[in-house]
Design a protein around this motif. Structure first.
Motif, short mmCIF file in Angstrom:
data_model
loop_
_atom_site.label_atom_id
_atom_site.label_comp_id
_atom_site.label_asym_id
_atom_site.label_seq_id
_atom_site.Cartn_x
_atom_site.Cartn_y
_atom_site.Cartn_z
N THR A 5 0.84 -1.19 0.00
CA THR A 5 0.00 0.00 0.00
C THR A 5 0.88 1.24 0.00
O THR A 5 1.84 1.34 0.77
N ILE A 6 0.54 2.16 -0.89
CA ILE A 6 1.23 3.45 -1.00
C ILE A 6 0.22 4.50 -0.59
O ILE A 6 -0.71 4.82 -1.34
N ALA A 7 0.34 5.04 0.61
CA ALA A 7 -0.72 5.89 1.14
C ALA A 7 -0.21 6.71 2.32
O ALA A 7 0.94 6.57 2.75
N GLY A 8 -1.10 7.53 2.86
CA GLY A 8 -0.77 8.35 4.02
C GLY A 8 -1.01 7.60 5.32
O GLY A 8 -1.77 6.63 5.37
N SER A 9 -0.36 8.07 6.37
CA SER A 9 -0.55 7.50 7.70
C SER A 9 -1.64 8.25 8.44
O SER A 9 -1.66 9.48 8.44
N ASP A 10 -2.57 7.51 9.05
CA ASP A 10 -3.65 8.09 9.85
C ASP A 10 -3.35 7.80 11.32
O ASP A 10 -3.47 6.66 11.77
N SER A 11 -3.00 8.83 12.07
CA SER A 11 -2.65 8.61 13.47
C SER A 11 -3.83 8.10 14.29
O SER A 11 -3.64 7.49 15.35
N GLY A 12 -5.05 8.31 13.78
CA GLY A 12 -6.24 7.78 14.45
C GLY A 12 -6.50 6.32 14.16
O GLY A 12 -7.37 5.71 14.80
N GLY A 13 -5.79 5.74 13.19
CA GLY A 13 -5.84 4.31 12.95
C GLY A 13 -7.01 3.80 12.14
O GLY A 13 -7.11 2.61 11.88
N GLY A 14 -7.91 4.69 11.68
CA GLY A 14 -9.10 4.22 11.00
C GLY A 14 -9.01 4.19 9.50
O GLY A 14 -9.78 3.50 8.84
N ALA A 15 -8.07 4.94 8.94
CA ALA A 15 -7.96 5.04 7.49
C ALA A 15 -6.49 4.89 7.09
O ALA A 15 -5.64 4.54 7.90
N GLY A 16 -6.20 5.18 5.82
CA GLY A 16 -4.82 5.21 5.36
C GLY A 16 -4.06 3.90 5.53
O GLY A 16 -4.63 2.81 5.48
N THR A 32 2.98 -4.71 3.03
CA THR A 32 4.13 -3.82 3.03
C THR A 32 3.64 -2.41 2.74
O THR A 32 2.55 -2.22 2.19
N THR A 33 4.45 -1.40 3.07
CA THR A 33 3.97 -0.03 2.98
C THR A 33 5.01 0.93 2.41
O THR A 33 6.22 0.73 2.55
N ALA A 34 4.49 1.97 1.77
CA ALA A 34 5.30 3.14 1.40
C ALA A 34 4.45 4.34 1.78
O ALA A 34 3.34 4.53 1.25
N ILE A 35 4.93 5.15 2.70
CA ILE A 35 4.14 6.23 3.27
C ILE A 35 4.37 7.53 2.51
O ILE A 35 5.50 7.99 2.35
N THR A 36 3.27 8.12 2.04
CA THR A 36 3.34 9.35 1.25
C THR A 36 3.31 10.60 2.13
O THR A 36 3.82 11.65 1.73
N SER A 37 2.67 10.48 3.29
CA SER A 37 2.53 11.64 4.17
C SER A 37 2.13 11.16 5.56
O SER A 37 1.58 10.06 5.73
N LEU A 38 2.43 11.99 6.54
CA LEU A 38 1.99 11.75 7.91
C LEU A 38 0.85 12.72 8.21
O LEU A 38 0.92 13.89 7.82
N THR A 39 -0.19 12.24 8.86
CA THR A 39 -1.26 13.15 9.26
C THR A 39 -1.44 13.12 10.76
O THR A 39 -1.28 12.08 11.40
N ALA A 40 -1.76 14.29 11.34
CA ALA A 40 -2.23 14.37 12.72
C ALA A 40 -3.75 14.33 12.61
O ALA A 40 -4.38 15.29 12.15
N GLN A 41 -4.35 13.22 13.01
CA GLN A 41 -5.73 12.95 12.64
C GLN A 41 -6.44 12.14 13.71
O GLN A 41 -5.82 11.31 14.37
N ASN A 42 -7.73 12.39 13.87
CA ASN A 42 -8.57 11.54 14.71
C ASN A 42 -9.95 11.49 14.09
O ASN A 42 -10.13 11.90 12.93
N THR A 43 -10.95 11.00 14.82
CA THR A 43 -12.28 10.88 14.23
C THR A 43 -12.95 12.23 14.00
O THR A 43 -13.94 12.31 13.30
N LEU A 44 -12.40 13.28 14.58
CA LEU A 44 -12.97 14.62 14.43
C LEU A 44 -12.42 15.37 13.23
O LEU A 44 -12.98 16.39 12.82
N GLY A 45 -11.30 14.90 12.67
CA GLY A 45 -10.77 15.58 11.50
C GLY A 45 -9.27 15.44 11.35
O GLY A 45 -8.59 14.81 12.16
N VAL A 46 -8.76 16.05 10.28
CA VAL A 46 -7.32 16.08 10.00
C VAL A 46 -6.79 17.41 10.51
O VAL A 46 -7.23 18.47 10.09
#
Length: 271
Positions: A5-16, A32-46
């Motif tokens: 998966t080539i995608a962003g990291s979701d610190s809230g664990g629900g997506a990405g 396996t992973t390739a991370i495109t971006s890091l997000t500070a994120q939870n269920t309330l938003g990015v």
């Protein structure tokens, strides 16, 4: 069986990346992973986005492909034109099925794809794509047309196929009605998947999870059609048995498919 998966990291664990690797694991595929971006994120938003450099993203992908027998690849949040171009440069050299989830907007409304990246997505990546899985708003951006009916969906799907995509799955979650209908088109075929619409706010990561499930089943050797149908069972169970965590749009339940033994009715309608 191995998937990437080539995608962003979701610190809230629900997506990405997190949703993708959970889905791979539940379906018996090594992720396996390739991370495109890091997000500070939870269920309330990015709340923040930190983009990885295109050069380092390419280094991640090259490192994985040099050592692992990857059977299928998916993309999620790509964010910028430069990132998309880096992914496309790698995919040009590969003969591996590619699933593109054209992530554009988070559940809270935050943009996850820069405006100038849409052109790169359309011209650079979609021509290399095996399966594209847009929701209605994403399909509208890609095609430049409003989608309000089944006939609109057909026109939009054919426009996306004309860009070079082999299969397009236009998801019906944003339309209304008792049932949710996903339309699948390819050059000489069509079918639709119909499931009861679930009334819930816990839908964070649905697109990531669905596309990851398709990718996992492709890695396991299923046909494109079978992979899409089985992925629909996975996401329908994940949505209909929510975890009810967080104060906003909660994550889907990645445990549900295995616990239910994959038992979920999906009505298939063919032309």
């Amino acid at each position: 069986m191995i998937a990437l998966t080539i995608a962003g990291s979701d610190s809230g664990g629900g997506a990405g990346i997190q949703a993708d690797t959970k889905t791979f694991q539940e379906l018996g595929v090594f992720g396996t992973t390739a991370i495109t971006s890091l997000t500070a994120q939870n269920t309330l938003g990015v709340h923040g986005i930190f983009e990885v450099s295109p050069a380092f993203l390419k280094q991640q992908i090259d490192s994985v492909l040099a050592d692992f027998n990857v059977r299928a690849i998916k993309t999620g949040m790509l964010y910028s034109a430069e990132i998309i171009e880096a992914v496309a440069d790698v995919m040009k050299m590969q003969d591996i099925p590619l699933v593109v989830d054209p992530v554009m907007i988070a559940k809270g409304g935050e943009g996850l794809l820069k405006e100038d990246a849409v052109t790169a997505l359309i011209t650079k990546l979609l021509p290399l794509t095996t399966i594209c899985t847009p929701n209605i708003p994403e399909a509208e951006v890609i095609t430049g047309m409003a989608i309000n009916s089944e006939s609109d969906i057909e026109v939009a799907a054919k426009k996306i196929l004309a860009l070079g995509v082999q299969y397009v799955v236009i998801k019906g979650g944003h339309l209304h009605g008792e049932f949710s209908v996903d339309a699948i088109y390819w050059e000489d075929g069509y079918f639709a998947m119909k499931t009861p619409r679930v009334q819930t706010k816990d839908t964070h990561g649905t697109g990531c999870t669905f596309s990851a499930a398709i990718t996992a089943h492709l890695a396991k050797g299923l046909s494109v059609e079978a992979a899409i149908i089985e992925a629909k069972r996975f996401i329908q169970l994940a949505i209909s048995t929510p975890l009810s965590i967080g104060n906003g749009h909660g994550p889907t339940n990645h445990f549900a498919y295995k616990r239910a033994g994959g038992n979920c009715e999906v009505a298939i309608h063919e032309s």
